[in-house]
Design an enzyme around this catalytic site. Structure first.
Site, PDB file in Angstrom:
ATOM      1  N   LYS A  11       0.844  -1.195   0.000  1.00  0.00           N
ATOM      2  CA  LYS A  11       0.000   0.000   0.000  1.00  0.00           C
ATOM      3  C   LYS A  11       0.887   1.256   0.000  1.00  0.00           C
ATOM      4  O   LYS A  11       2.114   1.164   0.229  1.00  0.00           O
ATOM      5  CB  LYS A  11      -0.915  -0.052   1.217  1.00  0.00           C
ATOM      6  CG  LYS A  11      -1.938  -1.211   1.154  1.00  0.00           C
ATOM      7  CD  LYS A  11      -2.790  -1.242   2.414  1.00  0.00           C
ATOM      8  CE  LYS A  11      -3.882  -2.279   2.337  1.00  0.00           C
ATOM      9  NZ  LYS A  11      -4.692  -2.305   3.578  1.00  0.00           N
ATOM     10  N   TYR A  51     -12.342  -2.981  -3.151  1.00  0.00           N
ATOM     11  CA  TYR A  51     -12.912  -3.042  -1.799  1.00  0.00           C
ATOM     12  C   TYR A  51     -14.440  -3.023  -1.826  1.00  0.00           C
ATOM     13  O   TYR A  51     -15.054  -2.512  -0.888  1.00  0.00           O
ATOM     14  CB  TYR A  51     -12.372  -1.882  -0.964  1.00  0.00           C
ATOM     15  CG  TYR A  51     -10.965  -2.111  -0.411  1.00  0.00           C
ATOM     16  CD1 TYR A  51     -10.630  -3.299   0.256  1.00  0.00           C
ATOM     17  CD2 TYR A  51      -9.981  -1.142  -0.533  1.00  0.00           C
ATOM     18  CE1 TYR A  51      -9.349  -3.505   0.762  1.00  0.00           C
ATOM     19  CE2 TYR A  51      -8.694  -1.352  -0.019  1.00  0.00           C
ATOM     20  CZ  TYR A  51      -8.393  -2.529   0.630  1.00  0.00           C
ATOM     21  OH  TYR A  51      -7.127  -2.743   1.145  1.00  0.00           O
ATOM     22  N   PHE A  59     -15.560   3.071   7.523  1.00  0.00           N
ATOM     23  CA  PHE A  59     -14.171   3.355   7.165  1.00  0.00           C
ATOM     24  C   PHE A  59     -13.920   3.344   5.648  1.00  0.00           C
ATOM     25  O   PHE A  59     -12.807   3.611   5.204  1.00  0.00           O
ATOM     26  CB  PHE A  59     -13.209   2.384   7.882  1.00  0.00           C
ATOM     27  CG  PHE A  59     -13.405   0.928   7.546  1.00  0.00           C
ATOM     28  CD1 PHE A  59     -12.792   0.359   6.441  1.00  0.00           C
ATOM     29  CD2 PHE A  59     -14.199   0.119   8.356  1.00  0.00           C
ATOM     30  CE1 PHE A  59     -12.965  -0.986   6.126  1.00  0.00           C
ATOM     31  CE2 PHE A  59     -14.373  -1.236   8.057  1.00  0.00           C
ATOM     32  CZ  PHE A  59     -13.756  -1.776   6.935  1.00  0.00           C
ATOM     33  N   ARG A  87      -1.734 -14.650   4.214  1.00  0.00           N
ATOM     34  CA  ARG A  87      -2.437 -13.921   5.282  1.00  0.00           C
ATOM     35  C   ARG A  87      -1.703 -14.069   6.623  1.00  0.00           C
ATOM     36  O   ARG A  87      -1.647 -13.131   7.398  1.00  0.00           O
ATOM     37  CB  ARG A  87      -3.877 -14.438   5.418  1.00  0.00           C
ATOM     38  CG  ARG A  87      -4.749 -14.176   4.200  1.00  0.00           C
ATOM     39  CD  ARG A  87      -5.222 -12.756   4.120  1.00  0.00           C
ATOM     40  NE  ARG A  87      -6.181 -12.433   5.155  1.00  0.00           N
ATOM     41  CZ  ARG A  87      -6.883 -11.305   5.189  1.00  0.00           C
ATOM     42  NH1 ARG A  87      -6.724 -10.389   4.238  1.00  0.00           N
ATOM     43  NH2 ARG A  87      -7.729 -11.066   6.165  1.00  0.00           N
ATOM     44  N   THR A  93      -5.593  -7.532  10.456  1.00  0.00           N
ATOM     45  CA  THR A  93      -5.906  -6.210   9.893  1.00  0.00           C
ATOM     46  C   THR A  93      -5.312  -5.100  10.768  1.00  0.00           C
ATOM     47  O   THR A  93      -4.737  -4.139  10.274  1.00  0.00           O
ATOM     48  CB  THR A  93      -7.440  -6.032   9.787  1.00  0.00           C
ATOM     49  OG1 THR A  93      -7.968  -7.115   9.017  1.00  0.00           O
ATOM     50  CG2 THR A  93      -7.802  -4.716   9.133  1.00  0.00           C
ATOM     51  N   ARG A 104       2.658  -6.820   9.143  1.00  0.00           N
ATOM     52  CA  ARG A 104       1.954  -5.737   9.855  1.00  0.00           C
ATOM     53  C   ARG A 104       2.424  -5.642  11.310  1.00  0.00           C
ATOM     54  O   ARG A 104       2.508  -4.552  11.869  1.00  0.00           O
ATOM     55  CB  ARG A 104       0.447  -5.954   9.767  1.00  0.00           C
ATOM     56  CG  ARG A 104      -0.116  -5.703   8.358  1.00  0.00           C
ATOM     57  CD  ARG A 104      -1.509  -6.254   8.214  1.00  0.00           C
ATOM     58  NE  ARG A 104      -2.158  -5.882   6.963  1.00  0.00           N
ATOM     59  CZ  ARG A 104      -3.329  -6.369   6.572  1.00  0.00           C
ATOM     60  NH1 ARG A 104      -3.974  -7.247   7.333  1.00  0.00           N
ATOM     61  NH2 ARG A 104      -3.866  -5.987   5.428  1.00  0.00           N
ATOM     62  N   ASN A 114      -1.791  -0.039   7.277  1.00  0.00           N
ATOM     63  CA  ASN A 114      -1.259  -1.373   7.603  1.00  0.00           C
ATOM     64  C   ASN A 114      -0.381  -1.998   6.513  1.00  0.00           C
ATOM     65  O   ASN A 114      -0.239  -3.214   6.426  1.00  0.00           O
ATOM     66  CB  ASN A 114      -2.381  -2.308   8.075  1.00  0.00           C
ATOM     67  CG  ASN A 114      -3.438  -2.534   7.033  1.00  0.00           C
ATOM     68  OD1 ASN A 114      -3.323  -2.040   5.908  1.00  0.00           O
ATOM     69  ND2 ASN A 114      -4.466  -3.288   7.375  1.00  0.00           N
ATOM     70  N   HIS A 117      -1.662  -5.391   1.484  1.00  0.00           N
ATOM     71  CA  HIS A 117      -2.924  -6.117   1.289  1.00  0.00           C
ATOM     72  C   HIS A 117      -2.618  -7.538   0.856  1.00  0.00           C
ATOM     73  O   HIS A 117      -1.640  -7.773   0.129  1.00  0.00           O
ATOM     74  CB  HIS A 117      -3.754  -5.435   0.185  1.00  0.00           C
ATOM     75  CG  HIS A 117      -4.867  -6.313  -0.330  1.00  0.00           C
ATOM     76  ND1 HIS A 117      -6.076  -6.421   0.313  1.00  0.00           N
ATOM     77  CD2 HIS A 117      -4.916  -7.178  -1.387  1.00  0.00           C
ATOM     78  CE1 HIS A 117      -6.825  -7.301  -0.345  1.00  0.00           C
ATOM     79  NE2 HIS A 117      -6.156  -7.778  -1.368  1.00  0.00           N
ATOM     80  N   GLU A 128      -9.322 -10.509  -7.666  1.00  0.00           N
ATOM     81  CA  GLU A 128      -8.394  -9.378  -7.551  1.00  0.00           C
ATOM     82  C   GLU A 128      -7.299  -9.437  -8.621  1.00  0.00           C
ATOM     83  O   GLU A 128      -6.884  -8.409  -9.151  1.00  0.00           O
ATOM     84  CB  GLU A 128      -7.774  -9.360  -6.143  1.00  0.00           C
ATOM     85  CG  GLU A 128      -8.811  -8.986  -5.083  1.00  0.00           C
ATOM     86  CD  GLU A 128      -8.350  -9.233  -3.642  1.00  0.00           C
ATOM     87  OE1 GLU A 128      -7.168  -9.574  -3.425  1.00  0.00           O
ATOM     88  OE2 GLU A 128      -9.190  -9.084  -2.735  1.00  0.00           O
TER      89      GLU A 128
HETATM   90  P1  IDP Z   1      -7.685  -6.980   5.507  1.00  0.00           P
HETATM   91  O1  IDP Z   1      -6.882  -6.011   4.659  1.00  0.00           O
HETATM   92  O2  IDP Z   1      -6.916  -7.443   6.717  1.00  0.00           O
HETATM   93  O3  IDP Z   1      -8.263  -8.122   4.690  1.00  0.00           O
HETATM   94  P2  IDP Z   1     -10.343  -5.760   5.557  1.00  0.00           P
HETATM   95  O4  IDP Z   1     -11.331  -5.996   6.649  1.00  0.00           O
HETATM   96  O5  IDP Z   1     -10.613  -6.369   4.208  1.00  0.00           O
HETATM   97  O6  IDP Z   1      -8.908  -6.163   6.108  1.00  0.00           O
HETATM   98  O7  IDP Z   1     -10.226  -4.177   5.386  1.00  0.00           O
HETATM   99  C1  IDP Z   1      -9.590  -3.607   4.285  1.00  0.00           C
HETATM  100  C2  IDP Z   1      -8.643  -2.508   4.733  1.00  0.00           C
HETATM  101  O8  IDP Z   1      -9.406  -1.436   5.264  1.00  0.00           O
HETATM  102  C3  IDP Z   1      -7.693  -2.912   5.875  1.00  0.00           C
HETATM  103  O9  IDP Z   1      -6.522  -3.554   5.428  1.00  0.00           O
HETATM  104  C4  IDP Z   1      -7.403  -1.570   6.508  1.00  0.00           C
HETATM  105  O10 IDP Z   1      -6.374  -0.862   5.817  1.00  0.00           O
HETATM  106  C5  IDP Z   1      -8.721  -0.838   6.336  1.00  0.00           C
HETATM  107  N1  IDP Z   1      -9.540  -0.977   7.546  1.00  0.00           N
HETATM  108  C6  IDP Z   1     -10.270  -2.031   7.918  1.00  0.00           C
HETATM  109  N2  IDP Z   1     -10.892  -1.835   9.095  1.00  0.00           N
HETATM  110  C7  IDP Z   1     -10.546  -0.585   9.454  1.00  0.00           C
HETATM  111  C8  IDP Z   1     -10.877   0.225  10.576  1.00  0.00           C
HETATM  112  O11 IDP Z   1     -11.616  -0.175  11.484  1.00  0.00           O
HETATM  113  N3  IDP Z   1     -10.307   1.452  10.607  1.00  0.00           N
HETATM  114  C9  IDP Z   1      -9.483   1.920   9.625  1.00  0.00           C
HETATM  115  N4  IDP Z   1      -9.165   1.180   8.535  1.00  0.00           N
HETATM  116  C10 IDP Z   1      -9.685  -0.045   8.469  1.00  0.00           C
END
Ligand code: IDP
Length: 150
Positions: A11, A51, A59, A87, A93, A104, A114, A117, A128
């Site tokens: 990212k 997304y 968010f 993963r 996350t 992470r 973070n 992805h 994707e």
């Molecule tokens: P993942 O990337 O671990 O699969 P997802 O739930 O698919 O997580 O969320 C996509 C991205 O959105 C996350 O990687 C993170 O950057 C952002 N994100 C998810 N939840 C939050 C949150 O509660 N606050 C801020 N950003 C979030």
């Protein structure tokens, strides 16, 4: 053969912090095979599709702004179990809930920064990969696979 594939993306914060090589190194060291890589500046349409499961969540506007804030490096990695193990290598996350030793866990603090992805299932990986690499990936034989795999 190990044909499973995943979409891994550094990212904008990971690119800006110079972590591209570190992330590639971890996947290479594990034994996974790189079959596509490119740097690009995503646009809103692409990131919204990527997304789409999060559209409407509080968010969502923040993730779009985050991913559009600079270039990303998209990659496709191939190997046995690469989706689930990718993963594990990423961590959770929330970087503060991620184990040390994960990307992470080692390099992040906030969920909204973070670093990386990784696809969460084989189905989302294939979706994707089509989205980010409509031109396709590179098919090649790697001699190393005869050493890595039983
Ligand atoms: P993942 O990337 O671990 O699969 P997802 O739930 O698919 O997580 O969320 C996509 C991205 O959105 C996350 O990687 C993170 O950057 C952002 N994100 C998810 N939840 C939050 C949150 O509660 N606050 C801020 N950003 C979030």
């Amino acid at each position: 053969m190990a044909t499973e594939r995943t979409y891994i993306m550094v990212k904008p914060d990971g690119v800006a912090r110079g972590l591209v090589g570190e992330i590639i190194k971890r996947f290479e060291n594990k034994g996974f095979k790189l079959i596509a890589i490119k740097m690009l500046q995503a646009d809103e349409q692409l990131i919204t599709k990527h997304y789409e499961e999060h559209i409407g969540k509080p968010f969502f506007p923040k993730i779009v702004k985050y991913i559009l804030s600079g270039p990303v490096v998209g990659m496709v990695w191939q190997g046995k179990g690469v989706v689930a193990y990718g993963r594990v290598m990423l961590g959770k996350t929330d970087p503060l809930k991620s184990e040390p030793g994960t990307i992470r866990g080692d390099f992040g603090i906030d969920s909204g920064r973070n670093v990386v992805h990784g696809s969460d299932s084989v189905e989302s990986a294939e979706r994707e990969i089509k989205l980010w690499f409509p031109e396709g990936v590179v098919e090649y034989t790697r001699a190393l696979d005869d050493i890595i795999y039983e």
